[in-house]
Design a protein around this motif. Structure first.
Motif, PDB file in Angstrom:
ATOM      1  N   ASP A 226       0.828  -1.205   0.000  1.00  0.00           N
ATOM      2  CA  ASP A 226       0.000   0.000   0.000  1.00  0.00           C
ATOM      3  C   ASP A 226       0.862   1.255   0.000  1.00  0.00           C
ATOM      4  O   ASP A 226       0.592   2.227  -0.739  1.00  0.00           O
ATOM      5  CB  ASP A 226      -0.930  -0.032   1.224  1.00  0.00           C
ATOM      6  CG  ASP A 226      -2.172   0.849   1.026  1.00  0.00           C
ATOM      7  OD1 ASP A 226      -2.191   1.663   0.094  1.00  0.00           O
ATOM      8  OD2 ASP A 226      -3.113   0.704   1.828  1.00  0.00           O
ATOM      9  N   GLN A 227       1.912   1.275   0.799  1.00  0.00           N
ATOM     10  CA  GLN A 227       2.772   2.462   0.843  1.00  0.00           C
ATOM     11  C   GLN A 227       3.482   2.694  -0.490  1.00  0.00           C
ATOM     12  O   GLN A 227       3.710   3.840  -0.887  1.00  0.00           O
ATOM     13  CB  GLN A 227       3.811   2.322   1.963  1.00  0.00           C
ATOM     14  CG  GLN A 227       3.256   2.608   3.354  1.00  0.00           C
ATOM     15  CD  GLN A 227       4.353   2.590   4.404  1.00  0.00           C
ATOM     16  OE1 GLN A 227       4.930   1.548   4.684  1.00  0.00           O
ATOM     17  NE2 GLN A 227       4.629   3.737   4.979  1.00  0.00           N
ATOM     18  N   LEU A 228       3.832   1.611  -1.187  1.00  0.00           N
ATOM     19  CA  LEU A 228       4.499   1.751  -2.484  1.00  0.00           C
ATOM     20  C   LEU A 228       3.514   2.048  -3.604  1.00  0.00           C
ATOM     21  O   LEU A 228       3.925   2.431  -4.699  1.00  0.00           O
ATOM     22  CB  LEU A 228       5.289   0.480  -2.812  1.00  0.00           C
ATOM     23  CG  LEU A 228       6.488   0.157  -1.932  1.00  0.00           C
ATOM     24  CD1 LEU A 228       7.170  -1.112  -2.409  1.00  0.00           C
ATOM     25  CD2 LEU A 228       7.486   1.313  -1.899  1.00  0.00           C
ATOM     26  N   GLY A 229       2.214   1.847  -3.356  1.00  0.00           N
ATOM     27  CA  GLY A 229       1.211   2.088  -4.389  1.00  0.00           C
ATOM     28  C   GLY A 229       1.011   0.923  -5.332  1.00  0.00           C
ATOM     29  O   GLY A 229       0.587   1.105  -6.478  1.00  0.00           O
ATOM     30  N   ARG A 449       3.811   7.366   0.528  1.00  0.00           N
ATOM     31  CA  ARG A 449       2.426   7.809   0.583  1.00  0.00           C
ATOM     32  C   ARG A 449       1.709   7.208   1.791  1.00  0.00           C
ATOM     33  O   ARG A 449       2.083   6.143   2.282  1.00  0.00           O
ATOM     34  CB  ARG A 449       1.695   7.443  -0.707  1.00  0.00           C
ATOM     35  CG  ARG A 449       1.315   5.969  -0.826  1.00  0.00           C
ATOM     36  CD  ARG A 449       0.390   5.733  -2.006  1.00  0.00           C
ATOM     37  NE  ARG A 449      -0.258   4.425  -1.920  1.00  0.00           N
ATOM     38  CZ  ARG A 449      -1.282   4.051  -2.679  1.00  0.00           C
ATOM     39  NH1 ARG A 449      -1.759   4.881  -3.602  1.00  0.00           N
ATOM     40  NH2 ARG A 449      -1.832   2.859  -2.545  1.00  0.00           N
ATOM     41  N   ARG A 450       0.699   7.879   2.254  1.00  0.00           N
ATOM     42  CA  ARG A 450      -0.143   7.312   3.310  1.00  0.00           C
ATOM     43  C   ARG A 450      -0.914   6.133   2.741  1.00  0.00           C
ATOM     44  O   ARG A 450      -1.330   6.147   1.576  1.00  0.00           O
ATOM     45  CB  ARG A 450      -1.144   8.340   3.846  1.00  0.00           C
ATOM     46  CG  ARG A 450      -0.553   9.555   4.499  1.00  0.00           C
ATOM     47  CD  ARG A 450       0.353   9.254   5.672  1.00  0.00           C
ATOM     48  NE  ARG A 450      -0.295   8.519   6.762  1.00  0.00           N
ATOM     49  CZ  ARG A 450       0.318   8.230   7.918  1.00  0.00           C
ATOM     50  NH1 ARG A 450       1.579   8.594   8.116  1.00  0.00           N
ATOM     51  NH2 ARG A 450      -0.326   7.575   8.860  1.00  0.00           N
ATOM     52  N   PRO A 451      -1.119   5.090   3.528  1.00  0.00           N
ATOM     53  CA  PRO A 451      -1.887   3.941   3.025  1.00  0.00           C
ATOM     54  C   PRO A 451      -3.295   4.366   2.628  1.00  0.00           C
ATOM     55  O   PRO A 451      -3.917   5.222   3.264  1.00  0.00           O
ATOM     56  CB  PRO A 451      -1.904   2.984   4.220  1.00  0.00           C
ATOM     57  CG  PRO A 451      -0.726   3.367   5.046  1.00  0.00           C
ATOM     58  CD  PRO A 451      -0.592   4.857   4.887  1.00  0.00           C
ATOM     59  N   SER A 452      -3.806   3.738   1.572  1.00  0.00           N
ATOM     60  CA  SER A 452      -5.159   4.047   1.108  1.00  0.00           C
ATOM     61  C   SER A 452      -6.191   3.076   1.678  1.00  0.00           C
ATOM     62  O   SER A 452      -7.383   3.318   1.547  1.00  0.00           O
ATOM     63  CB  SER A 452      -5.202   4.002  -0.431  1.00  0.00           C
ATOM     64  OG  SER A 452      -4.726   2.748  -0.916  1.00  0.00           O
ATOM     65  N   SER A 453      -5.743   1.984   2.308  1.00  0.00           N
ATOM     66  CA  SER A 453      -6.673   1.040   2.938  1.00  0.00           C
ATOM     67  C   SER A 453      -6.750   1.328   4.430  1.00  0.00           C
ATOM     68  O   SER A 453      -5.766   1.734   5.056  1.00  0.00           O
ATOM     69  CB  SER A 453      -6.213  -0.403   2.707  1.00  0.00           C
ATOM     70  OG  SER A 453      -4.995  -0.657   3.388  1.00  0.00           O
ATOM     71  N   HIS A 454      -7.915   1.082   4.999  1.00  0.00           N
ATOM     72  CA  HIS A 454      -8.115   1.346   6.423  1.00  0.00           C
ATOM     73  C   HIS A 454      -7.225   0.450   7.275  1.00  0.00           C
ATOM     74  O   HIS A 454      -6.622   0.911   8.259  1.00  0.00           O
ATOM     75  CB  HIS A 454      -9.583   1.130   6.794  1.00  0.00           C
ATOM     76  CG  HIS A 454      -9.839   1.191   8.280  1.00  0.00           C
ATOM     77  ND1 HIS A 454      -9.792   2.372   8.992  1.00  0.00           N
ATOM     78  CD2 HIS A 454     -10.106   0.202   9.182  1.00  0.00           C
ATOM     79  CE1 HIS A 454     -10.042   2.123  10.279  1.00  0.00           C
ATOM     80  NE2 HIS A 454     -10.241   0.819  10.419  1.00  0.00           N
TER      81      HIS A 454
END
Length: 498
Positions: A226-229, A449-454
């Motif tokens: 998630d952090q890497l996208g 980046r901030r994670p996009s999943s909760h």
């Protein structure tokens, strides 16, 4: 709150983990009745001049010779010749777990051990008294004779023991805890030592540790992706279903739950490196292997490890090999292989994370000011050393059989060595997970980046609360432990998707 364990019910790995602290161990009427019945039958068998190994005979290769006629003398004879252990003391938490396993086995009433022997073990477990047991001496056959012999001697007031972490003469340790020195006859002494309880305990504790790290690796892989996208299509249920391995399906479902809501950045390659793309296949294969080990641990904890066994209803004393720790040996070797490959995965993921050519342009070593600061450089070096140590020890012990004891023990499983090594490596795998977790926390500080999943955002927030960013450089050994514990504390709720 003090944990209570009933020897009349099943023994669980969680009971062994709890035994590192004083616990209450109970024996109900049914337990005492079956132990008493076996003891009455043993006395009858001895009165009938039946041959009963260890009570009327010598030990091991000397079984063809008569033992000592006085049964207390026979107990001394049993334990004295086993006083040959070497090396550092085992972790007291492991020793206490092993003696809980031994108490449960004896309480099943087929060993012919006196009820007061189980009473002594339960009294010990209610205190901090722990026998000092040397690491080296068992071959995992005919039971963990030498280590359990040292434990039995300490309960008699001989050798050494720990009280509140202090190593003392065993007699003084008994006095401080108010435990009476244990009295034994020949059958009691042999019943205490003639089982693989140390091997079983080490395997169960190792399995519990690897289970925690295996779940941590799933969570950390999700946070990394998630952090890497990354595009999470490598977890697509249609893809995974066609692979047709149950462990892979289970792990992928857990990872999908953690990554639920993840939005790809669109800036990553079509196919990620194997350390991300093939993670469900690797961790899923590990899950299938861990399920096998789960079954072995359950069987070991539910079985009686001793020789001979007494069956009063059948008027039978049966001699055999229920002290042969081959199942645990195979399982422990498999567990070490799992530790090595999961450790490889985690170490490679950390290597990817600190490399600016593969991490999406984050600074090298995740340093806040490269050159003036060094970020994860020391932690990554240490991680390389940790995985090298695990891999070096991954050669199976279960195939290293050597004959001993005048070829009475002409085949041995070396289960004790396999299980102790698996327990050692479980601790190193935990540190590898802690190292990756620290790297992921630092990545957020230096521009990831901030994670996009909760689920991943929740995990990252917990790590950020647990340790500050590495800015400026500081010693990080304690942070690795803190991060490992943080992931363990949060992982169950995240993996379940709750």
């Amino acid at each position: 709150m003090t944990i209570q364990v009933d020897l009349g019910g099943p023994l669980r790995p969680s009971d062994l983990l709890a035994a590192r602290e004083p616990i209450t161990v109970t024996t109900g009427p049914a337990v005492r009745e079956r132990m008493a019945a076996a003891r009455v039958f043993l006395d009858k068998a001895l009165g009938d001049d039946r041959a009963v190994y260890g009570a009327t005979t010598g030990f091991g290769a000397l079984v063809g010779y008569a033992g000592r006629t006085d049964q207390r003398d026979q107990a001394d004879n049993t334990l004295a010749h086993l006083g040959a252990g070497q090396g550092p003391d085992l972790d007291p938490a492991l020793v206490r777990a092993a003696l809980l396993v031994r108490a449960w086995s004896l309480a099943q009433g087929v060993s012919g051990a006196s009820p007061h022997v189980v009473d002594a073990l339960t009294a010990m477990l209610a205190t901090t008294f722990t026998p000092a047991v040397p690491r080296f001496g068992s071959v995992g056959a005919s039971g963990d004779l030498i280590p359990l012999g040292a434990a039995a001697q300490a309960l008699r007031g001989r050798g050494h023991a720990y009280v509140d972490g202090e190593r003392l003469e065993a007699a003084e340790a008994l006095r401080r805890t108010g435990i009476k020195p244990l009295t034994l006859d020949g059958r009691d002494a042999l019943a205490l030592v003639n089982g693989t309880s140390l091997t079983t305990a080490a395997l169960a504790l190792a399995q519990a540790g690897v289970r925690r790290s295996h779940r941590s690796a799933q969570l950390l892989t999700c946070l990394l992706a998630d952090q890497l996208g990354c595009d999470p299509q490598f977890l697509d249920p249609r893809l995974i279903g066609r692979f047709h391995h149950p462990g892979v399906s289970a792990v992928a479902a857990s990872m999908r739950a953690t990554l639920d809501g993840c939005v790809p950045s669109g800036e990553r390659p079509l196919q990620e490196p194997y350390s991300i793309r093939c993670s469900p296949q690797l961790l899923g294969a590990a899950e299938d292997a861990l399920r096998y080990v789960d079954n072995v641990v359950e069987a070991d904890l539910g079985g009686v490890s001793d020789n001979p066994l007494l069956f009063p209803d059948d008027d039978a004393v049966v001699h055999g090999g229920n002290f042969f720790g081959q199942p645990a040996s195979f399982a422990a070797d498999l567990l070490t292989i799992v530790e090595a490959q999961v450790g490889n995965l985690v170490e490679r993921q950390l290597d990817l994370l600190v490399d600016p050519h593969r991490n999406g342009g984050l600074p090298p070593m995740l340093a806040a000011g490269p050159g003036r600061q060094h970020g994860l450089q020391g932690v990554q070096l240490a991680s390389t050393a940790l995985i090298a140590e695990i891999r070096r020890d991954a050669t199976p012990a279960s195939m290293q059989s050597l004959p001993t004891n005048l070829h009475n023990q002409d085949v041995v499983p070396f289960g004790t060595q396999a299980a102790l090594r698996a327990l050692d490596q479980a601790g190193l795998l935990r540190l590898l997970c802690g190292s990756l977790a620290l790297g992921l926390r630092q990545a957020a500080h230096v521009g990831a980046r901030r994670p996009s999943s909760h689920g991943c955002e929740t995990l990252l927030a917990a790590l950020e609360q647990a340790v500050p960013p590495i800015d400026p450089d500081r010693p990080l050994e304690a942070d690795v432990h803190i991060c490992a514990r943080t992931v363990e504390d949060i992982e169950i709720s995240l993996i379940s998707g709750s």
